[in-house]
Structures are given as C-alpha cells and as structure tokens.
Design a protein around this motif. Structure first.
Motif, short mmCIF file in Angstrom:
data_model
loop_
_atom_site.label_atom_id
_atom_site.label_comp_id
_atom_site.label_asym_id
_atom_site.label_seq_id
_atom_site.Cartn_x
_atom_site.Cartn_y
_atom_site.Cartn_z
N LEU A 1 -23.22 13.96 2.01
CA LEU A 1 -23.41 13.56 3.50
C LEU A 1 -22.88 12.18 3.55
O LEU A 1 -22.71 11.64 2.50
N GLY B 1 -23.75 14.14 9.12
CA GLY B 1 -22.36 14.46 9.16
C GLY B 1 -22.49 16.06 8.67
O GLY B 1 -21.24 16.55 8.26
N LEU C 1 -19.95 18.34 10.46
CA LEU C 1 -18.80 17.78 10.65
C LEU C 1 -17.82 18.59 9.58
O LEU C 1 -18.35 19.36 8.68
N PRO D 1 -18.15 15.17 4.53
CA PRO D 1 -17.79 15.36 5.77
C PRO D 1 -16.66 14.37 6.20
O PRO D 1 -16.53 13.29 5.39
N GLY E 1 -15.56 12.31 8.63
CA GLY E 1 -16.02 11.16 9.72
C GLY E 1 -14.79 10.65 10.29
O GLY E 1 -13.42 10.46 9.53
N GLU F 1 -18.09 7.94 13.92
CA GLU F 1 -18.98 7.73 12.80
C GLU F 1 -18.97 6.00 12.28
O GLU F 1 -19.81 5.36 11.90
N VAL G 1 -19.24 5.84 5.13
CA VAL G 1 -18.70 6.90 6.06
C VAL G 1 -17.54 7.15 5.13
O VAL G 1 -16.94 6.62 4.29
#
Ligand code: NAP
Length: 476
Positions: free
Chosen positions: A5, A14, A17, A35, A37, A41, A201
């Motif tokens: 994540l 996340g 997602l 994820p 993002g 995010e 991220v």
C-alpha cells in the motif's frame, strides 16, 4: 506475491484503489501490486509532510540522527529481504542487490552524522556595531522521484540527507520497481519516524508528478531518472521556482591509453559496463582504446565478457540478469543492428534470448565502431560494449566530450601526468581513474551539462536540502 500500500501520515492506505502489477522481468510473472494513486493522494501526502515539517524541522540534528541510525541498522538487518525484493521486481543479480542494499544503508548512516555538521557562518563585519551571520535552515517539504534501476540506493541517497537536514519527504518510486521502496518505508515506520515525516505514493507518474510540481507546499524536488523527464519537471516546477536536484542520464566514455595496466582496464571496464546488465546511468557506454594496446585489450575484454553468466538474477552465480522490459531489449537490439549494418564487427553476443519468458539480451562486444553509429551517440542502457580504436589523447578528449551528457567518465592509464592532463579536459561530474565503480556516500555524485543539476552524496548532498539565510544584526 507482495500486496503493498501507500504510506501517508503514518497510515498504510490505498487498499480500495485500482492496482498496478509489478512484473519480474526474468520470467514475466506478477510478483506484487501497488495502488494506483494520483493527484489526490499526492496532495494528501504533501499536506501530511507539511504538517510534520513544523515539528521535525525543530528537532535537533542529534535527535534526527537517532532515527536515521535506527533505520540504518534495520536496513542492514533486512539486507537479504531487500535484496530478494529488488531482484524479483527488476531483475538485478542477487549479489548486486545485496551490495545495493548494503550501500543504501551507507547513505542513511553517513548523513545521520553529517547532519550534525550543518554549520552556519559568522562573517567579519565592516561596521563596528553590526554583526553578520549566515544561518542554515531545512528547505521544507521534499518531493523525491526515483528510477527503477537502483530502487534502494537512489531513495536513501535522497532520504538520508533530506531527513538529516530537517526536511520531510514524499516519495514517488518508479512503477517498475515500487516494492523495494515500500519495504524501505516499512523500515522507516519500524524505526519510529513521527507520522508524516516519510510518505510514499505510488501510481500514475504524470498525475503524481504534476501534483508535486503544482503544490506550493513542496519546496524542493529531487529527481533521478531520464533527461527527458527531468526537463519536463524543470519546466513544470518553474512557476513556483522550486529548488531542484536533477540526476539525469549519462553516456559515459571509457578511455584506455597505451600505458594502461591491461588487467586493471579490463576489470574496471567490465565492472562499469556490465553492472546491472548495463542499466546504470554511470555505465561505460562507449570504449576508446589507444592503438598500441587496442588488440590486447579487445582480446582480453572479449574473453572476460564471454565468461559472464546470464540468467534469472535470483541465482547466486548469475552475472547478467534480464533487461527491465521488452522496449529496453528492442532499443539495445536497434543499437547493435545499426552498428553492425554500418560496418562494426560483432565479437560476442548480439542476441535477444527468445527461448526465455523474460527480457534478456546477451552480453555483447562490438569493435570497429565510429561516431556515426547510434550506440556512440545515445545512452544504450544494456549489456553492449562498443569499442573504437583511437590514436591520440586529443582524439580521446574530443570524442569523449562530444555529447550533451556529462555524468561519468573512466580513464585507464598508469601515467600520473597523462591521467591528470586528460581528466582536466573531460567535462564529466565523476571520473573513475583506474576505477570502474567510483560512487560512495561521502563523495559528490552528479553530472555536468544535460546530465543534471546539483550533487547527491558528500556535504554537497546535504547542502541541497538547506536554505541559506543571511542575518544582519544592528547593535545600536
Ligand atoms: P524515467 O523514465 O525518467 O523515470 C524516472 C522516474 O520518473 C520514475 O519514478 C518514473 O515513474 C517517473 N516519471 C516518469 N514520467 C514522469 C512524469 N511525467 N512526471 C513525473 N514523474 C515521472 O527513468 P527510468 O527509466 O526510471 O530510469 C532510467 C534513467 O535514469 C536513465 O536515463 C538513467 O541514466 C537515469 N539515472 C540517472 C541516475 C543519476 O544519478 N544521474 C541514476 C540512475 C538512473 P514511472 O516509472 O512509474 O513512470
């Protein structure tokens, strides 16, 4: 399979997602997901880093060093797991991955200490009742964008100095190799960094990148990757005049003079050229050998290349793993075919391994190349060594410098005066003299010309995360 994540404000997020699949280039299997993002995010992570900056920047360098040393110890303790993750997600031979995991810790350990040496200055005043001081302050929230080819070291080379300086950070790793970054951030969590100090991220690079460039809470962008994407980020960041560090592409020359120790030159050239299957920014990309030593060098170098074992990097004995994806294999094939079609001789290799599920290209040597060939003009990023015969040092200098790149160069000569005079004329940020692997945490790494802006590593690497504030004190 690892399902990972994103990490924002001390929480793993996340889960709901859509996911990006991470593929092992050695066999085409999906080894994990992260994820996807985007802007929301990225902005959430930037907000969290901004909030955390208010307190993290007020801690002492000694407190920050305590966290960083804990992280250093955890990276070393988890060296094998980090190495395994790196190899399965981007193909690097496991022995190199172990080396990268260990070297990634050196950036944390060295900067933990260097952070204690952020000195300002007291400058003698020309006026009796005035004092002049130069203060140093952390620059603020840092956006760090990293490439796939050194998924651990490129991250810690940014994270170490940023955190030591008192900055907080939002990391965006490459979608090709995000799992190593997730593992490193897990170790940051275990080391106990306060929430928001380190954020991760994953996902759409263009959306996350754009959000980072447009959010005025981000005061510093540190990027490692291609010159093309680097230029895009420079343009996108211009509106807010963000501080930039850019570690971009390379096209390193290896120059071997007549008086070189041929064994040293062969060993150094192999180390520089074939590390990570030729997929490093400092890989020798073109080899210039003086005529007196040319034939002996070519023979010994080719013999050494023939010994390199290609295969799935997870096996201990493998020297050359897969390339990151099919388009890399296609690019390498194109470079070799172009050179051969223009008259170069193929001495070994030159084959895509079609009997594997992975994306492999055999270690290759070609001689009789010249500057008209694409391989002598562009970054190849693959296991191909093109060799050109040269007559004079002046010719070596002219050919080596004839590029928009200026990252690394290698020189092999036993003569102190020839080596010194040659290197003085080379426009490259890093030079290995009888050395194929020059980088280390305590020295500045970076390029001239279109290879980048600024330096990472060494005290310059810390300075990149600091602002200078001049304070004039009236004493009336
Ligand atoms: P890249 O394609 O430029 O990608 C680098 C990073 O930028 C990745 O995280 C990538 O994410 C991201 N990115 C791509 N497009 C973006 C955009 N529009 N906005 C924001 N971020 C974006 O380079 P790479 O293929 O990963 O790495 C190879 C290159 O890096 C080579 O040129 C090599 O020479 C250079 N390199 C330089 C150094 C150095 O220290 N000078 C060190 C290592 C590598 P995605 O992958 O998810 O798209």
């Amino acid at each position: 399979m690892r399902n990972n994540l994103m990490y924002i404000n001390g929480e793993w997020v996340g889960k709901d997602l859509e996911k990006l699949e991470v593929v092992n280039p050695a066999n085409g299997q999906v080894v994990g997901t992260v994820p996807i993002g985007g802007e929301a995010e990225a902005n959430e992570a930037i907000d969290s880093a901004h909030e955390a900056f208010q307190t993290w920047s007020q801690t002492t360098a000694y407190e920050r060093a305590t966290y960083l040393k804990r992280l250093n110890d955890l990276i070393l303790k988890n060296q094998e797991e980090l190495a395994q993750v790196m190899t399965i997600e981007m193909g690097k031979p496991i022995k190199e991955s172990r080396g990268e995991a260990a070297s990634s810790a050196t950036y944390i350990e060295w900067f933990a200490e260097e952070g204690k040496r952020i000195y300002g200055e007291t400058v003698p005043s020309h006026i009796a009742n005035k004092r002049m001081q130069v203060w140093k302050k952390p620059v603020g929230v840092v956006a760090a964008i990293t490439p796939w080819n050194f998924p651990a070291a490129m991250l810690t080379r940014k994270m170490g100095p940023a955190l030591a300086a008192g900055c907080t950070i939002v990391i965006k790793p490459s979608g090709e190799s995000p799992l190593t970054a997730v593992k490193l951030v897990e170790l940051c969590e275990e080391a106990g960094f306060p929430k928001g100090v380190v954020n991760l991220v994953t996902g759409s690079s263009s959306k996350i990148g754009k959000a980072m460039m447009e959010n005025d809470k981000v005061r510093k962008v540190t990027f490692t990757g291609s010159t093309e994407v680097g230029k895009l980020l420079i343009r996108q960041s211009a509106d807010q005049v963000k501080r930039l560090s850019m570690e971009l592409g390379g096209h390193a020359p290896i120059i071997v003079l007549d008086d070189a120790n041929v064994e040293t030159a062969v060993k150094g050239a192999i180390a520089s050229k074939f590390r990570n299957a030729g997929q490093t920014c400092v890989c020798g990309n073109r080899i210039y050998v003086q005529s007196g030593i040319h034939d002996e060098f070519v023979e010994k170098f080719t013999a050494a290349v023939k010994q390199l074992k290609i295969g799935d990097g997870i096996n201990d004995e493998v020297d050359i793993g897969p390339l990151i994806n099919q388009s890399s294999v296609d690019k390498v094939s194109r470079h070799v075919e172009d050179a051969v079609s223009k008259g170069a001789s193929l001495l070994t290799g030159g084959k895509e391994l079609t009997d594997e599920n992975g994306t492999f290209y055999t270690p290759t040597v070609i001689s009789g190349v010249d500057p008209s060939m694409i391989i002598m003009q562009e970054e190849t990023f693959g296991p191909v060594a093109p060799i050109q015969k040269i007559e004079t040092i002046e010719e070596a200098i002219q050919l080596a410098n004839d590029t928009e790149y200026g990252l690394a160069a290698y020189v092999f000569t036993e003569s102190v005066s020839k080596g010194t005079l040659l290197i003085e004329k080379l426009n490259f940020g890093i030079v290995g003299w009888n050395d194929g692997t020059p980088s280390a945490a305590q020295v500045p790494f970076g390029g001239m010309k279109e290879s980048g802006l600024g330096r990472e590593g060494g005290h310059e690497g810390l300075e990149a995360f600091l602002e200078t504030q001049y304070v004039a004190i009236g004493m009336d």
